[in-house]
Design a protein around this motif. Structure first.
Motif, PDB file in Angstrom:
ATOM      1  N   TYR A 294       0.815  -1.212   0.000  1.00  8.54           N
ATOM      2  CA  TYR A 294       0.000   0.000   0.000  1.00  8.54           C
ATOM      3  C   TYR A 294       0.853   1.269   0.000  1.00  8.54           C
ATOM      4  O   TYR A 294       0.670   2.149  -0.859  1.00  8.54           O
ATOM      5  CB  TYR A 294      -0.938   0.014   1.205  1.00  8.54           C
ATOM      6  N   LEU A 295       1.757   1.411   0.964  1.00  8.95           N
ATOM      7  CA  LEU A 295       2.565   2.631   1.055  1.00  8.95           C
ATOM      8  C   LEU A 295       3.586   2.759  -0.083  1.00  8.95           C
ATOM      9  O   LEU A 295       3.711   3.840  -0.673  1.00  8.95           O
ATOM     10  CB  LEU A 295       3.257   2.702   2.421  1.00  8.95           C
ATOM     11  N   PRO A 296       4.346   1.701  -0.448  1.00  7.10           N
ATOM     12  CA  PRO A 296       5.293   1.856  -1.562  1.00  7.10           C
ATOM     13  C   PRO A 296       4.623   2.220  -2.886  1.00  7.10           C
ATOM     14  O   PRO A 296       5.051   3.136  -3.579  1.00  7.10           O
ATOM     15  CB  PRO A 296       5.981   0.482  -1.628  1.00  7.10           C
ATOM     16  N   TRP A 297       3.548   1.476  -3.237  1.00 12.07           N
ATOM     17  CA  TRP A 297       2.878   1.771  -4.506  1.00 12.07           C
ATOM     18  C   TRP A 297       2.146   3.099  -4.447  1.00 12.07           C
ATOM     19  O   TRP A 297       2.083   3.843  -5.429  1.00 12.07           O
ATOM     20  CB  TRP A 297       1.925   0.645  -4.870  1.00 12.07           C
ATOM     21  N   GLY A 298       1.557   3.415  -3.276  1.00 10.58           N
ATOM     22  CA  GLY A 298       0.887   4.705  -3.129  1.00 10.58           C
ATOM     23  C   GLY A 298       1.858   5.855  -3.255  1.00 10.58           C
ATOM     24  O   GLY A 298       1.552   6.883  -3.871  1.00 10.58           O
ATOM     25  N   SER A 299       3.038   5.706  -2.653  1.00 15.30           N
ATOM     26  CA  SER A 299       4.058   6.750  -2.750  1.00 15.30           C
ATOM     27  C   SER A 299       4.525   6.924  -4.193  1.00 15.30           C
ATOM     28  O   SER A 299       4.716   8.059  -4.663  1.00 15.30           O
ATOM     29  CB  SER A 299       5.246   6.392  -1.846  1.00 15.30           C
ATOM     30  N   LEU A 300       4.702   5.807  -4.904  1.00 15.36           N
ATOM     31  CA  LEU A 300       5.116   5.899  -6.307  1.00 15.36           C
ATOM     32  C   LEU A 300       4.042   6.574  -7.153  1.00 15.36           C
ATOM     33  O   LEU A 300       4.348   7.430  -8.003  1.00 15.36           O
ATOM     34  CB  LEU A 300       5.420   4.502  -6.840  1.00 15.36           C
ATOM     35  N   ALA A 301       2.781   6.220  -6.932  1.00 12.78           N
ATOM     36  CA  ALA A 301       1.682   6.834  -7.690  1.00 12.78           C
ATOM     37  C   ALA A 301       1.586   8.328  -7.400  1.00 12.78           C
ATOM     38  O   ALA A 301       1.372   9.147  -8.312  1.00 12.78           O
ATOM     39  CB  ALA A 301       0.369   6.140  -7.342  1.00 12.78           C
ATOM     40  N   LEU A 302       1.778   8.708  -6.126  1.00 11.07           N
ATOM     41  CA  LEU A 302       1.739  10.125  -5.760  1.00 11.07           C
ATOM     42  C   LEU A 302       2.894  10.874  -6.412  1.00 11.07           C
ATOM     43  O   LEU A 302       2.741  12.025  -6.847  1.00 11.07           O
ATOM     44  CB  LEU A 302       1.803  10.262  -4.238  1.00 11.07           C
ATOM     45  N   GLY A 303       4.055  10.234  -6.514  1.00  7.71           N
ATOM     46  CA  GLY A 303       5.186  10.857  -7.181  1.00  7.71           C
ATOM     47  C   GLY A 303       4.910  11.117  -8.654  1.00  7.71           C
ATOM     48  O   GLY A 303       5.302  12.164  -9.197  1.00  7.71           O
ATOM     49  N   ILE A 304       4.218  10.179  -9.304  1.00  9.69           N
ATOM     50  CA  ILE A 304       3.869  10.368 -10.714  1.00  9.69           C
ATOM     51  C   ILE A 304       2.904  11.534 -10.880  1.00  9.69           C
ATOM     52  O   ILE A 304       3.007  12.337 -11.815  1.00  9.69           O
ATOM     53  CB  ILE A 304       3.274   9.060 -11.279  1.00  9.69           C
ATOM     54  N   VAL A 305       1.941  11.641  -9.944  1.00  8.75           N
ATOM     55  CA  VAL A 305       0.992  12.759  -9.989  1.00  8.75           C
ATOM     56  C   VAL A 305       1.726  14.091  -9.822  1.00  8.75           C
ATOM     57  O   VAL A 305       1.480  15.057 -10.569  1.00  8.75           O
ATOM     58  CB  VAL A 305      -0.083  12.593  -8.905  1.00  8.75           C
ATOM     59  N   PHE A 306       2.642  14.142  -8.847  1.00 10.06           N
ATOM     60  CA  PHE A 306       3.414  15.378  -8.635  1.00 10.06           C
ATOM     61  C   PHE A 306       4.249  15.729  -9.869  1.00 10.06           C
ATOM     62  O   PHE A 306       4.356  16.893 -10.251  1.00 10.06           O
ATOM     63  CB  PHE A 306       4.323  15.236  -7.418  1.00 10.06           C
ATOM     64  N   LEU A 307       4.830  14.734 -10.497  1.00 10.10           N
ATOM     65  CA  LEU A 307       5.644  14.974 -11.687  1.00 10.10           C
ATOM     66  C   LEU A 307       4.790  15.513 -12.829  1.00 10.10           C
ATOM     67  O   LEU A 307       5.192  16.458 -13.538  1.00 10.10           O
ATOM     68  CB  LEU A 307       6.337  13.677 -12.108  1.00 10.10           C
ATOM     69  N   ALA A 308       3.611  14.929 -13.013  1.00 11.14           N
ATOM     70  CA  ALA A 308       2.725  15.390 -14.081  1.00 11.14           C
ATOM     71  C   ALA A 308       2.291  16.835 -13.846  1.00 11.14           C
ATOM     72  O   ALA A 308       2.271  17.659 -14.782  1.00 11.14           O
ATOM     73  CB  ALA A 308       1.501  14.479 -14.166  1.00 11.14           C
ATOM     74  N   LEU A 309       1.950  17.187 -12.600  1.00 12.92           N
ATOM     75  CA  LEU A 309       1.567  18.567 -12.286  1.00 12.92           C
ATOM     76  C   LEU A 309       2.734  19.525 -12.501  1.00 12.92           C
ATOM     77  O   LEU A 309       2.550  20.649 -12.993  1.00 12.92           O
ATOM     78  CB  LEU A 309       1.075  18.646 -10.842  1.00 12.92           C
ATOM     79  N   SER A 310       3.933  19.079 -12.120  1.00 15.71           N
ATOM     80  CA  SER A 310       5.114  19.935 -12.307  1.00 15.71           C
ATOM     81  C   SER A 310       5.352  20.217 -13.783  1.00 15.71           C
ATOM     82  O   SER A 310       5.608  21.369 -14.178  1.00 15.71           O
ATOM     83  CB  SER A 310       6.334  19.256 -11.689  1.00 15.71           C
ATOM     84  N   LEU A 311       5.251  19.190 -14.625  1.00 13.16           N
ATOM     85  CA  LEU A 311       5.459  19.380 -16.060  1.00 13.16           C
ATOM     86  C   LEU A 311       4.374  20.262 -16.667  1.00 13.16           C
ATOM     87  O   LEU A 311       4.634  21.075 -17.561  1.00 13.16           O
ATOM     88  CB  LEU A 311       5.498  18.016 -16.755  1.00 13.16           C
ATOM     89  N   TRP A 312       3.154  20.092 -16.157  1.00 11.11           N
ATOM     90  CA  TRP A 312       2.045  20.904 -16.673  1.00 11.11           C
ATOM     91  C   TRP A 312       2.246  22.385 -16.358  1.00 11.11           C
ATOM     92  O   TRP A 312       2.062  23.256 -17.211  1.00 11.11           O
ATOM     93  CB  TRP A 312       0.738  20.391 -16.079  1.00 11.11           C
TER      94      TRP A 312
END
Length: 330
Positions: A288-306
């Protein structure tokens, strides 16, 4: 402002991406451990069993035989062993106490089991024993490792003091829990008499002088929840015999105990509930925490690029050249 926000989001993305493997490969081995002070008990029963009457030396049918198993952690002993072992250690003092339908003791066998708190691998140290006899265990006992795999494991048998494979026989569902089913067969083997005998005045040494020997076989079954490695249910088809010697009055053998040993219903319910709770805690660290952290990182990266793309977008309106003023006449 957009440029600063995109940099902050990028930093958050890097942090979450780095946190994901740290939780799985660094935090999990250090946090998922058997507590050194654990105490638990388990009651098993064998209904309509065969039991030896030591007064007449005849086997008889009895309505029920009860086996009480206790495990108690020795914290001080674990700390002492950890100093030389260099890893977290658990020391379990176990007692298997068998009593007949009249409440009288049939056998009493203590053990000291020393193992790694995370991997459950045996740790060899002074005090490792079965019924007071020093042993050197290979393989697991009582519990499987966290994240149990679909394969055979080496399992220690306390009666024979030997290790042999316990076989993975498939995946099943037990009381709503997905489990791995394991089975081990111990063939007829000569085993020592317990040091504490059910009849006062009789010792293993005095029985040995009569030439009578003790033999044992069992089919051992476990239903193991794979995330925690904890058995949610276990049973044995257990048989013991006394063979030869003058103690049997000329008979070749006599059944000392035979029965289908099963966990009592109230202990099954308690064990299943406990394993379900612990399963959630282990999954938090491994999934739960490892995959959740990875998914949250992808969301942050997408927002940063946007946001970064928005700061670099060209303006829609371009400035028009202004008309030159007319020259002033003289």
């Amino acid at each position: 402002m957009r440029r600063k926000a995109s940099l902050v989001l990028l930093a958050c993305a890097v942090f979450c991406a780095a946190l994901s493997p740290l939780l799985r490969w660094y935090a999990f081995p250090r946090l998922a451990r058997i507590p050194a002070n654990q105490y638990q008990d388990m009651v098993l029963t064998a209904r309509n069993a065969t039991l030896l009457d030591y007064g007449t030396m005849r086997a008889r049918k009895v309505p029920e035989v009860t086996i009480v198993q206790t495990l108690k952690g020795d914290v001080e002993a674990a700390k002492n062993i950890e100093r030389t072992a260099g890893r977290p250690v658990v020391v379990w003092d176990s007692l298997s106490y068998v009593q007949g339908p009249d409440g009288k003791m049939v056998s009493r066998v203590p053990e000291r089991y020393i193992f790694d708190a995370h991997s459950q691998d045996p740790v060899h140290a002074t005090g490792e024993s079965v019924d007071g006899d020093p042993v050197k265990r290979d393989g697991i006992e009582f519990k499987w490792p966290f994240l149990t795999r679909k394969r055979d494991y080496e399992y220690f048998d306390a009666q024979t003091r030997t290790t042999s494979p316990i076989h993975y026989e498939g995946t099943r569902t037990f009381r709503g829990v997905r489990v791995y089913y394991f089975e081990q067969t111990i063939p007829w083997t000569k085993v020592p008499f317990p040091k504490t005998m059910p009849v006062q005045g009789i010792t293993p040494e005095s029985v040995a002088r009569t030439g009578t020997t003790r033999w044992y076989t069992t089919i051992r079954r476990f239903w193991v929840e794979p995330v925690t490695g904890a058995p949610v249910y276990g049973e044995e088809i257990h048989r013991e015999e006394l063979r030869g010697g003058t103690l049997l009055g000329g008979r070749a053998k006599v059944t000392a105990f035979a029965g289908h040993v099963k966990m009592r219903e109230d202990y099954i319910e308690h064990t299943v509930a406990l394993v379900k709770h612990n399963r959630t805690l282990v999954l938090m660290l491994t999934s739960y925490l490892p995959w959740g952290s990875l998914a949250l990182g992808i969301v942050f990266l997408a927002l940063s690029l946007w946001l970064e793309a928005r700061t670099r977008r060209p303006r829609d309106a371009t400035p028009t050249p202004t008309d030159e003023p007319d020259p002033v006449g003289a």
